[in-house]
Design a protein around this motif. Sequence first.
Motif, short mmCIF file in Angstrom:
data_model
loop_
_atom_site.label_atom_id
_atom_site.label_comp_id
_atom_site.label_asym_id
_atom_site.label_seq_id
_atom_site.Cartn_x
_atom_site.Cartn_y
_atom_site.Cartn_z
N ARG A 407 0.92 -1.29 -0.03
CA ARG A 407 -0.09 -0.06 -0.02
C ARG A 407 1.01 1.38 0.03
O ARG A 407 0.59 2.32 -0.59
N GLY A 408 2.04 1.24 0.87
CA GLY A 408 2.79 2.61 0.72
C GLY A 408 3.40 2.61 -0.31
O GLY A 408 3.73 3.87 -0.88
N ALA A 409 3.77 1.39 -1.16
CA ALA A 409 4.51 1.70 -2.28
C ALA A 409 3.73 2.05 -3.34
O ALA A 409 3.96 2.97 -4.41
N VAL A 410 2.42 1.99 -3.53
CA VAL A 410 1.35 2.48 -4.33
C VAL A 410 1.22 3.93 -3.93
O VAL A 410 1.13 4.67 -4.91
N ASP A 411 1.23 4.25 -2.70
CA ASP A 411 1.09 5.65 -2.33
C ASP A 411 2.10 6.58 -3.10
O ASP A 411 2.20 7.51 -3.63
N ALA A 412 3.57 5.92 -2.88
CA ALA A 412 4.87 6.35 -3.48
C ALA A 412 4.68 6.72 -4.98
O ALA A 412 4.85 7.92 -5.39
#
Length: 481
Positions: A407-412
């Motif tokens: 999820r954090g990677a997608v946010d980035a």
Amino acid sequence: MPTRVLHLPAPPARVAAALDSLRGELDIPVEFPPAALAEAADAAARPLPDLPDARDLPLVTIDPPGSRDLDQAVHLEEDGEGLVVHYAIADVASFVTPGGALDEAVRARGVTVYGPTGSLPLHPETLSAGAASLLPGQDRPSYLWRIALDDAGEVREATVRRALVRSRAQLTYEQVQAVADGATDPGVPDALPALLRRVGELRLARERERGGVSLEIPEQDIVDRDGGYALTFRATLPVEEWNAQVSLLTGIVAAGIMTDAGVGILRTLPPADPRDLARLRRTARALGIDWPADDAYPDLLPTLDSARPSHAAFLNQATTLFRGADYAVLGAGEGEPQDEEDLRHAALAARYAHVTAPLRRLVDRFGLEVCRAACAGEPVPAWVLEALPSLPRAMARATQRAGRYERGAVDAVEALVLEPHLGQTFRGVVVDVDDDGARVVLADPAVEARVEAAGLPLGEEITVRLTEVDVPTRTVRFSPG
């Protein structure tokens, strides 16, 4: 929004730094301890175990291009009016010594973690992309399933044993799909595409009869566009769904074997919350998807096409419909779940077990050995029984951490895509609200956005303005526009 894969093999430095920071925040191991690497190297160099020889089976693997961690190889054949599925699963237990340094390192990881720039494997690549992987032309130990189906796709009999196998070819989904669509490819066994289609469609029909649902989750990619970046979705091919049904079939069969044996570990999922279903209907509205009020969720899915961006975005959102996935241990004594609903996987409408991805998921190694022992009429090994009670917590911790990373990677990456649009307005629909704000699904770009404003109208279309974007902190903020 959730996504299965998001590819960015050569990220800008800011994205790479954001991902490095995220791994540190989540305490995700990157390197294996030296003792674990040494054990893996020793295991890879050992002679193969003395197993029954099944190398005459013309097994093949079917995976995305470039895959090296090959868990499964398949061969299908007709049997009168029915079918036989031969399914070889990587025998990781042959390479991991219970209680050793490698076992300890693998238990600490729990799962392979995927991100835009590649994966952090559960096992050292010496094994996961080498000696334990079902690579073509290599002799490999395996758990070899034989599942006989009748002409309606129902299971007539099933068993699993350890055996030596050799995959004939490493095929891609695109290769097999092309032959299924009429192309010729000498590398694809002649009967495979048609038989795989038959098995897949039969099992899908049985799933729908049970009230189960399978999602075609599209892969999300980042592409260069007009000097910047854009998010795109790769449509799921039919062959991927057919192939997934072979894996699901095996998991359902495994759950039955464990249930009959009274020992094992099941993957469970409670029924969908009606509030989540209502939220998903609002998401459909936001994305312009026609979902008649009288149609149930399973009725909608066959009408969707993951090649369409709005449908792809909806399918990603639909992964949040069923929440609360867990594991239930059988044979654990006191505290063992008794209610049938507590032992079922609601999305599949059946009991189900994870046994087809041991290179990438810790729990599968133990489930496979339970099934093998049960089929052989042998006691379940002590190393499996000792581990079973601890596996639900270990897997919960691992999957939560992997999910937060993804999820954090997608946010980035979404921050990277949205960065040039700071200050611009977008149209979206409010799909969820809380005391401090709401979540809004935008139609273009197909992202889910957090809006920090109370009192927004649930289910209504609104305009929002992009007010803050920061790639290193993975921050994207909108305000009512």
